[in-house]
Scaffold this motif. Structure first.
Motif, short mmCIF file in Angstrom:
data_model
loop_
_atom_site.label_atom_id
_atom_site.label_comp_id
_atom_site.label_asym_id
_atom_site.label_seq_id
_atom_site.Cartn_x
_atom_site.Cartn_y
_atom_site.Cartn_z
N PHE A 87 28.53 31.81 29.59
CA PHE A 87 29.34 31.88 30.82
C PHE A 87 30.68 30.83 30.69
O PHE A 87 31.49 31.14 31.29
N ARG A 106 32.98 32.72 29.11
CA ARG A 106 33.47 33.86 30.09
C ARG A 106 34.43 33.41 31.40
O ARG A 106 35.52 33.88 31.76
N SER A 107 34.27 32.18 31.61
CA SER A 107 35.01 31.48 32.39
C SER A 107 36.46 31.23 32.03
O SER A 107 37.32 31.51 32.72
N GLN A 108 36.52 30.84 30.85
CA GLN A 108 37.88 30.63 30.34
C GLN A 108 38.82 31.77 30.11
O GLN A 108 39.96 32.11 30.33
N ARG A 112 39.85 33.23 33.70
CA ARG A 112 40.82 32.64 34.33
C ARG A 112 42.31 32.96 33.42
O ARG A 112 43.32 33.03 33.97
N VAL A 128 30.62 32.24 38.27
CA VAL A 128 31.83 32.09 37.59
C VAL A 128 32.78 33.25 37.77
O VAL A 128 34.14 33.14 37.85
N GLN A 129 32.22 34.44 38.21
CA GLN A 129 33.14 35.63 38.14
C GLN A 129 33.83 36.01 39.80
O GLN A 129 34.81 36.55 39.76
#
Length: 211
Positions: A73, A76-78, A81, A125-126
């Motif tokens: 995650f 995934r966050s990077q 964004r 996160v999403q």
């Protein structure tokens, strides 16, 4: 004002042909003058690719199941964004080799972590971002693992047991049961031309009025 792009993910266990078929769809969209960005998870940005290397390299120190999940995650966050959201906002279609369904399958089912923590992290996160269409390439775990071994040396996750990949496959199929409108299963052990015809059929069905 630009029309927001479409977000399409390819999912499946090892050796099911995600990269081959994602490349095929990319070329199809380019031929139809649709701007497209191709990416992958974990990865997709400079920092997220470093996290990918951490996750897939074999270490003397074992990575805990919880650390693996959190690293997924973090990457995934990077990725969201810096790649996915900007591309969609510009009107490009994003084709991604794996996304959060892989986390439910690999960490949730494969590592036996369950769904509740993943659901919380997904929301955190999403912030509501989900694929418009997910193409799940499905084949027996034995078939996919045999193909993966033929490609060369296995990474840390590919080197897991057959029972692990059996759980991963069942995790994916459960996701498809839970979200049948978004996740469409294509048999990956049929001839490649049939797989790709099925993919084009899905694209035409889902996005008949697009572009």
């Amino acid at each position: 004002m630009k029309l927001r792009g479409k977000f399409i993910t390819f999912e499946g266990g090892e050796g099911v042909g995600k990269t081959t078929n994602l490349t095929f769809l990319r070329d199809y969209l380019i031929q139809h003058h649709i701007p497209v960005v191709v990416s992958r998870e974990p990865g997709g940005t400079q920092l997220a690719e470093k996290i990918r290397s951490l996750l897939l390299t074999k270490h003397k120190e074992s990575i805990t199941e919880q650390a693996e999940l959190l690293l997924m995650f973090a990457a995934r966050s990077q990725h969201i964004r810096h790649v996915i959201e900007p591309a969609l906002a510009e009107g490009s279609w994003v084709l991604c080799d794996r996304f959060t369904d892989a986390t439910y399958a690999y960490q949730g089912a494969g590592r036996n972590l369950g769904a509740s923590t993943i659901q919380w992290l997904e929301h955190f996160v999403q912030q509501g971002l989900t694929p418009d269409l997910t193409i799940l390439l499905d084949a027996p775990a034995e078939t996919g693992l045999k193909r993966a071994k033929q490609r060369g040396e296995l990474d840390r996750i590919e080197d897991e047991t057959l029972s692990f990949f059996g759980r991963v496959r069942r995790g994916y199929l459960l996701q498809a049961e839970l979200e049948p409108a978004r996740i469409k299963i294509i048999k990956a052990d049929q001839p490649l031309v049939d797989v790709q015809n099925d993919i084009i059929g899905l694209i035409k069905h889902f996005f008949v009025n697009e572009h």
